[in-house]
Design an enzyme around this catalytic site. Structure first.
Site, PDB file in Angstrom:
ATOM      1  N   GLY A  56       0.834  -1.194   0.000  1.00  0.00           N
ATOM      2  CA  GLY A  56       0.000   0.000   0.000  1.00  0.00           C
ATOM      3  C   GLY A  56       0.865   1.237   0.000  1.00  0.00           C
ATOM      4  O   GLY A  56       2.051   1.197  -0.345  1.00  0.00           O
ATOM      5  N   LYS A  87       5.071  -7.285   7.892  1.00  0.00           N
ATOM      6  CA  LYS A  87       4.715  -5.970   7.376  1.00  0.00           C
ATOM      7  C   LYS A  87       5.950  -5.079   7.456  1.00  0.00           C
ATOM      8  O   LYS A  87       6.558  -4.938   8.517  1.00  0.00           O
ATOM      9  CB  LYS A  87       3.570  -5.387   8.215  1.00  0.00           C
ATOM     10  CG  LYS A  87       2.990  -4.090   7.693  1.00  0.00           C
ATOM     11  CD  LYS A  87       1.781  -3.688   8.542  1.00  0.00           C
ATOM     12  CE  LYS A  87       1.125  -2.419   8.046  1.00  0.00           C
ATOM     13  NZ  LYS A  87      -0.060  -2.055   8.843  1.00  0.00           N
ATOM     14  N   ASP A 133     -10.073   3.093  11.526  1.00  0.00           N
ATOM     15  CA  ASP A 133      -9.966   2.686  10.121  1.00  0.00           C
ATOM     16  C   ASP A 133     -10.713   1.386   9.863  1.00  0.00           C
ATOM     17  O   ASP A 133     -10.228   0.497   9.154  1.00  0.00           O
ATOM     18  CB  ASP A 133      -8.500   2.541   9.727  1.00  0.00           C
ATOM     19  CG  ASP A 133      -8.303   2.470   8.213  1.00  0.00           C
ATOM     20  OD1 ASP A 133      -9.229   2.888   7.476  1.00  0.00           O
ATOM     21  OD2 ASP A 133      -7.243   2.003   7.762  1.00  0.00           O
TER      22      ASP A 133
END
Length: 416
Positions: A122, A145, A250
């Site tokens: 992303g 990540k 989110d």
């Protein structure tokens, strides 16, 4: 405007926005599909492999140049796949090509992780499939990540570190587990649970492709389980007993995963707010995805747990009706819709939805904070009461069976 999402693929599920690449198997497997390889073993100066004792015969002084080079090359060979510093030899044993986390690299600074294929990326980083390797054939698949240290600024780095520190203490079956935080010379990384499954957005889009609606009982089951995870996060205390006041900020279909074993999980606390956060400027910057932002969030008036319930209410609306409530792409468009648009109750869009359930959704997405559900527990109890009153008893195994009917890869990875 819906956020883009990678489609689920054959192989590992869409647990972390996975891309379409070759499948990886545990290192204990010797099949042709095994693409995760163990790092190279040490090479001694006499050409043999392993860590045997050194020769007791001292080397000749006549050829000093050839004496030093084999020792240095042995260490280079032994450590060239690692990203961890080697004491006293850092400049020698950090080839520039291997100082970046990428497929084929091995991370040994916090255990031993062999990095596999790219699962997704992303605006702030990348997610890789990885294999944790231990002694005596131990092997476990994880997700890593990664965030580069340069290029994204100090705020992005602090938010990434906040996410790791915060979610490392969140241990709940409906929240994706974070195991550790580490760094290399160029990147920070978080080692986390890898979910074999799909995102909620994948589930919604699959039903749209098939021209079907998500069954009401399964939709309620998924939302109730996520509310379980939210209740835990909203009430989380630290080890000294202080309330952390966590707000996810989110919540959207892309950040809700459903494992092929039928377990919904909330993920991506990257923009979450808590009392221990180092970055808290929500009155200056808008965090989250526009279609799911609460009015107080987009208006920069500050968020609270009921802001998460508003976002989850919009997700529930979309799950049950297949319609996105606010198709917007910026702050101005969303503020305009919130002021002028009247949202139709879900039961008027999908006739299969009872009005009682429709009222639960509409209460969650009320523009007035005080009119919403007071807590995740209250909303979850309302959803579960609706299921019981209508003799609906969905279970984890039932949802897993249903996913097997929708996604071809589900039957294969359900028992992994």
């Amino acid at each position: 405007m819906r956020q883009p999402s990678a489609a689920p693929e054959e192989g590992f599920g869409g647990g972390q926005d996975q891309g379409k690449q070759d499948e990886c198997r545990p290192m204990g497997s010797h099949s042709e599909e095994n693409v995760l390889q163990v790092g190279r073993s040490a090479v001694r100066s006499d050409g043999r492999q392993g860590k045997g004792p050194r020769s007791s015969n001292p080397p000749s002084r006549g050829n000093a140049k050839t004496e030093v080079r084999p020792v240095r090359m042995r260490a280079m060979e032994r450590h060239r796949d690692t990203l961890a510093p080697v004491p006293g030899r850092r400049r020698w044993f950090f080839p520039r090509l291997r100082s970046r986390i990428e497929p084929g690299a091995t991370i040994r600074s916090v255990g031993c992780y062999q990095v596999g294929r790219l699962l997704g990326k992303g605006g702030m980083g990348r997610v890789y499939l990885a294999e944790k390797v231990g002694s005596h054939g131990f092997s476990k698949l994880m997700a890593i990540k990664v965030l580069p240290k340069k290029g994204l600024g100090r705020r992005a780095a602090e938010m990434f570190l906040d996410e790791a520190r915060l979610t490392g203490g969140l241990i709940h079956p409906n929240i994706v587990q974070v195991y550790t935080l580490g760094e290399t010379r160029r990147e920070y990384f978080i080692v986390m649970e890898h979910v074999f499954g799909v995102t909620l957005l994948d589930l919604i889009e699959r039903h749209t492709e098939l021209g079907r609606r998500v069954p009401v009982d399964f939709g309620c089951y998924i939302i109730a389980r996520i509310l379980n995870g939210l209740r835990y996060a909203h009430n989380k205390h630290d080890r000294e007993g202080r309330h952390l006041h966590i707000v996810h900020r989110d919540i959207c279909p892309n950040n809700i995963l459903i494992s092929f074993r039928g377990v919904p999980k909330l993920t991506d606390f990257g923009v979450a707010k808590a009392t221990v956060s180092h970055v808290d400027d929500e009155r200056e910057v808008v965090f989250g995805k526009y279609p799911y932002m609460a009015p107080e969030q987009v208006g920069r008036r500050g968020t609270e747990p009921r802001s998460d319930l508003y976002a989850l209410g919009l997700v529930m609306y979309e799950l049950l009706t297949g319609c996105l409530v606010h198709e917007v792409g910026d702050t101005t468009m969303l503020l305009d819709e919130l002021e002028k648009k009247s949202v139709s109750p879900p039961h008027t869009v999908n006739r299969e939805i009872p009005q009682e359930l429709s009222d639960i959704v509409m209460k969650a997405i009320d523009l007035d904070v005080e009119q919403r559900w007071e807590s995740a527990k209250a909303m979850r109890e309302a959803v579960e009461t609706f299921l019981l009153k209508n003799f609906m008893f969905p279970a984890q195994e039932d949802l897993a069976d249903y996913l097997c009917d929708l996604f071809p890869q589900a039957a294969k990875h359900r028992w992994w």
